[in-house]
Design a protein around this motif. Sequence first.
Motif: not given
Length: 202
Positions: A115, A117, A120-121, A124, A136
């Motif tokens: 987990l 960045c 997450m990028q 998204l 999510h």
Amino acid sequence: MLVTAGGGMGNDALKQGNQLWLPRSVLPCPWLSFLAMQFVNSVQSLTYDKVADYLKGAALFQNSLRAAGDRPKFDILYGSALVEVEVLPWEVHPWQDDELATVRATSCVTVGSTLDCELMQFLLTENRRMRFGSFHLDEAGQVVFSESVLGGEEMSLMELQTCILSVVTMADTYDDIIAQRFGGQRASDRLSQGPLFERPTV
């Protein structure tokens, strides 16, 4: 307002923990009255009944259906994917005087991915490409994909079926991609190893 469910469940139901496997029926039964669940509003209750009737009668899902006895939720084993179908009240919406509910289908994609960045990028960015639904993280930090449809009297059963199958498709499409790029294990692999998800024999 709280609405309590009642009614009966078929003799072919098998209780495992607080879960009920229902290969043929999801109708309630007197000997399970202690599991009566509560709803926030009457539309959530109505939607739950419609979803239950559809799932128990749909050839795609009826033989791999598990209903939670204490909350408006169903689990479906479809191929190698486990899909959670929840009937939820929609409490913050544009129509203040209306009682509304939604149906949310969710499937775990990977377990134990890093987990950071970069992940997450990636999630998204992929969410921008989705026509419906989104990625999510759940409470355990697992990558999941969810999609929702509006419940109620006018709920489209075709939209509900499409929602469930779309979640399965997205989980199956992205599990290899995410596991290879960000580590972790495909949820489908974990599913096949865990006795919690084995279908009971009745």
